[in-house]
Design a protein around this motif. Structure first.
Motif, PDB file in Angstrom:
ATOM      1  N   LEU A   4     -38.765 -98.139 101.627  1.00 55.76           N
ATOM      2  CA  LEU A   4     -40.131 -97.735 101.924  1.00 55.76           C
ATOM      3  C   LEU A   4     -40.792 -97.224 100.657  1.00 55.76           C
ATOM      4  CD1 LEU A   4     -39.507 -95.750 105.234  1.00 55.76           C
ATOM      5  CD2 LEU A   4     -40.257 -98.113 104.995  1.00 55.76           C
ATOM      6  N   PRO A   5     -42.129 -97.350 100.568  1.00 58.84           N
ATOM      7  CA  PRO A   5     -42.818 -96.832  99.381  1.00 58.84           C
ATOM      8  C   PRO A   5     -42.701 -95.323  99.299  1.00 58.84           C
ATOM      9  CG  PRO A   5     -44.388 -97.510 101.072  1.00 58.84           C
ATOM     10  CD  PRO A   5     -43.043 -97.997 101.520  1.00 58.84           C
ATOM     11  N   ALA A   6     -42.793 -94.785  98.102  1.00 60.78           N
ATOM     12  CA  ALA A   6     -42.660 -93.342  97.897  1.00 60.78           C
ATOM     13  C   ALA A   6     -43.862 -92.603  98.491  1.00 60.78           C
ATOM     14  CB  ALA A   6     -42.533 -93.030  96.411  1.00 60.78           C
ATOM     15  N   ILE A   7     -43.592 -91.393  98.963  1.00 57.18           N
ATOM     16  CA  ILE A   7     -44.653 -90.528  99.473  1.00 57.18           C
ATOM     17  C   ILE A   7     -45.450 -89.964  98.298  1.00 57.18           C
ATOM     18  CG2 ILE A   7     -45.055 -88.268 100.495  1.00 57.18           C
ATOM     19  CD1 ILE A   7     -44.548 -90.147 102.640  1.00 57.18           C
ATOM     20  N   LYS A  13     -54.167 -85.416 102.445  1.00 57.85           N
ATOM     21  CA  LYS A  13     -53.958 -85.464 103.886  1.00 57.85           C
ATOM     22  C   LYS A  13     -52.751 -84.606 104.286  1.00 57.85           C
ATOM     23  CE  LYS A  13     -55.604 -90.224 104.599  1.00 57.85           C
ATOM     24  NZ  LYS A  13     -55.201 -91.562 105.083  1.00 57.85           N
ATOM     25  N   PRO A  14     -52.694 -84.171 105.567  1.00 58.63           N
ATOM     26  CA  PRO A  14     -51.479 -83.516 106.078  1.00 58.63           C
ATOM     27  C   PRO A  14     -50.287 -84.460 105.942  1.00 58.63           C
ATOM     28  CG  PRO A  14     -53.305 -83.267 107.626  1.00 58.63           C
ATOM     29  CD  PRO A  14     -53.750 -84.246 106.585  1.00 58.63           C
ATOM     30  N   LEU A  15     -49.102 -83.893 105.754  1.00 60.92           N
ATOM     31  CA  LEU A  15     -47.913 -84.707 105.500  1.00 60.92           C
ATOM     32  C   LEU A  15     -47.655 -85.701 106.626  1.00 60.92           C
ATOM     33  CD1 LEU A  15     -45.698 -85.224 103.469  1.00 60.92           C
ATOM     34  CD2 LEU A  15     -44.331 -83.434 104.568  1.00 60.92           C
ATOM     35  N   ARG A  16     -47.913 -85.300 107.875  1.00 60.72           N
ATOM     36  CA  ARG A  16     -47.683 -86.216 108.994  1.00 60.72           C
ATOM     37  C   ARG A  16     -48.575 -87.457 108.887  1.00 60.72           C
ATOM     38  NH1 ARG A  16     -50.567 -81.941 111.001  1.00 60.72           N
ATOM     39  NH2 ARG A  16     -52.607 -82.424 111.915  1.00 60.72           N
ATOM     40  N   PHE A  20     -47.407 -91.239 108.384  1.00 57.72           N
ATOM     41  CA  PHE A  20     -47.952 -92.250 109.297  1.00 57.72           C
ATOM     42  C   PHE A  20     -48.495 -93.438 108.514  1.00 57.72           C
ATOM     43  CE2 PHE A  20     -51.862 -93.973 111.180  1.00 57.72           C
ATOM     44  CZ  PHE A  20     -51.373 -94.490 112.373  1.00 57.72           C
ATOM     45  N   ASP A  21     -49.264 -93.176 107.451  1.00 57.66           N
ATOM     46  CA  ASP A  21     -49.845 -94.253 106.648  1.00 57.66           C
ATOM     47  C   ASP A  21     -48.762 -95.118 106.010  1.00 57.66           C
ATOM     48  OD1 ASP A  21     -52.404 -93.434 107.254  1.00 57.66           O
ATOM     49  OD2 ASP A  21     -52.685 -92.304 105.393  1.00 57.66           O
ATOM     50  N   VAL A  22     -47.706 -94.472 105.500  1.00 57.92           N
ATOM     51  CA  VAL A  22     -46.613 -95.211 104.865  1.00 57.92           C
ATOM     52  C   VAL A  22     -45.898 -96.099 105.884  1.00 57.92           C
ATOM     53  CG1 VAL A  22     -44.325 -94.982 103.802  1.00 57.92           C
ATOM     54  CG2 VAL A  22     -46.226 -93.587 102.981  1.00 57.92           C
ATOM     55  N   LEU A  23     -45.602 -95.544 107.052  1.00 63.69           N
ATOM     56  CA  LEU A  23     -44.891 -96.317 108.074  1.00 63.69           C
ATOM     57  C   LEU A  23     -45.757 -97.447 108.616  1.00 63.69           C
ATOM     58  CD1 LEU A  23     -43.036 -93.494 110.057  1.00 63.69           C
ATOM     59  CD2 LEU A  23     -42.128 -94.999 108.280  1.00 63.69           C
ATOM     60  N   ARG A  24     -47.036 -97.158 108.847  1.00 62.03           N
ATOM     61  CA  ARG A  24     -47.916 -98.208 109.354  1.00 62.03           C
ATOM     62  C   ARG A  24     -48.064 -99.333 108.333  1.00 62.03           C
ATOM     63  NH1 ARG A  24     -54.132 -97.022 110.897  1.00 62.03           N
ATOM     64  NH2 ARG A  24     -54.141 -96.570 108.671  1.00 62.03           N
ATOM     65  N   ILE A  58     -44.340 -90.923 114.161  1.00 59.27           N
ATOM     66  CA  ILE A  58     -43.840 -91.927 115.108  1.00 59.27           C
ATOM     67  C   ILE A  58     -44.586 -91.826 116.442  1.00 59.27           C
ATOM     68  CG2 ILE A  58     -41.840 -92.532 116.545  1.00 59.27           C
ATOM     69  CD1 ILE A  58     -40.080 -92.098 114.095  1.00 59.27           C
ATOM     70  N   ARG A  59     -44.885 -90.609 116.869  1.00 62.19           N
ATOM     71  CA  ARG A  59     -45.647 -90.434 118.117  1.00 62.19           C
ATOM     72  C   ARG A  59     -47.021 -91.085 118.009  1.00 62.19           C
ATOM     73  NH1 ARG A  59     -44.241 -84.070 118.846  1.00 62.19           N
ATOM     74  NH2 ARG A  59     -42.197 -84.283 119.852  1.00 62.19           N
ATOM     75  N   LYS A  60     -47.663 -90.913 116.855  1.00 60.93           N
ATOM     76  CA  LYS A  60     -48.983 -91.514 116.663  1.00 60.93           C
ATOM     77  C   LYS A  60     -48.875 -93.034 116.592  1.00 60.93           C
ATOM     78  CE  LYS A  60     -53.168 -91.261 113.851  1.00 60.93           C
ATOM     79  NZ  LYS A  60     -53.847 -90.637 112.703  1.00 60.93           N
TER      80      LYS A  60
END
Length: 230
Positions: A4-7, A13-16, A20-24, A58-60
């Motif tokens: 996965l790309p690095a954070i 933005k908030p970490l969540r 979310f952006d990275v996973l999406r 993941i919930r989002k």
């Protein structure tokens, strides 16, 4: 699980939301393919964050339809049914046809030049077999087309539908023998746009969408057949 790309810890933005952006994005690019199991501890370790923002992300993702949670089995990147594909393609085809017709009437010479340059780039990416960048270039091609309609509402509606299908665009381009015919379909569409031939552009856009749907359905059929033989 794919890398996965690095954070980006400097993101405001908030970490969540960053997770979310990275996973999406990873789902959209195919790095996390349909059916891939998502495990909180592994994702947290890869992204070097705690499990809390991963769980919230993941919930989002589930709320937006990118993942599904199966009781007692875990969380998976959303797969898609043949019925889902048919329903969405019905809508997308109608919208793509409308966009092609409007673009033929409204696009500028600068828009056309951008599309022609992208055709060259896409051809080079096909020759290199770089599917990930090919998908990105294809998205840019269609973004220019949608922008050329000068109808922001239409562009937004198409993009919302398209985002959910981005992982399957990767499948389509990676499907043996599909990439070059797809490029030729794009080339004929650009020729129709250059001629300001709205009717022809609509016809070509419809044929392109039909071919894309056929390829995706063929892939799903083959995948299901393969599973039944395991």
């Amino acid at each position: 699980m794919s890398g996965l790309p690095a954070i980006n810890l400097n993101n405001y933005k908030p970490l969540r939301e960053v997770v979310f952006d990275v996973l999406r994005s990873s789902i959209a690019s195919g790095a996390l393919p349909p059916g891939e199991r998502l495990m909180e501890n592994q994702l947290a370790e890869q992204l070097r964050v705690s499990r809390t923002p991963v769980r919230e992300a993941i919930r989002k993702l589930e709320q937006e339809g990118f993942v599904v949670m199966v009781p007692r089995r875990g969380t998976y990147v959303a797969d898609i049914s043949i019925r889902d594909i048919s329903e969405v393609f019905e809508i997308r085809t109608a919208l793509e046809v409308l966009a092609a017709g409007l673009a033929a009437e409204r696009m500028t010479d600068n828009d056309l030049e951008k599309l022609e340059r992208l055709l060259v780039e896409i051809g080079q990416l096909i020759d290199r077999g770089d599917t990930a960048k090919l998908v990105e270039a294809d998205c840019r091609f269609h973004d220019i087309l949608y922008s050329a309609t000068h109808n922001k509402t239409l562009a937004n509606i198409i993009n919302n539908l398209r985002e959910k299908f981005t992982p399957f665009r990767t499948i389509s381009y990676a499907y043996p023998g599909r990439a070059k015919p797809s490029l030729e379909e794009h080339r004929r569409l650009v020729e129709a746009l250059a001629q300001r031939n709205s009717l022809l552009a609509q016809q070509l856009a419809r044929k392109h969408m039909e071919k894309a749907e056929q390829t995706l359905l063929q892939h799903i059929s083959e995948r299901h057949l393969g599973k039944s033989q395991d």
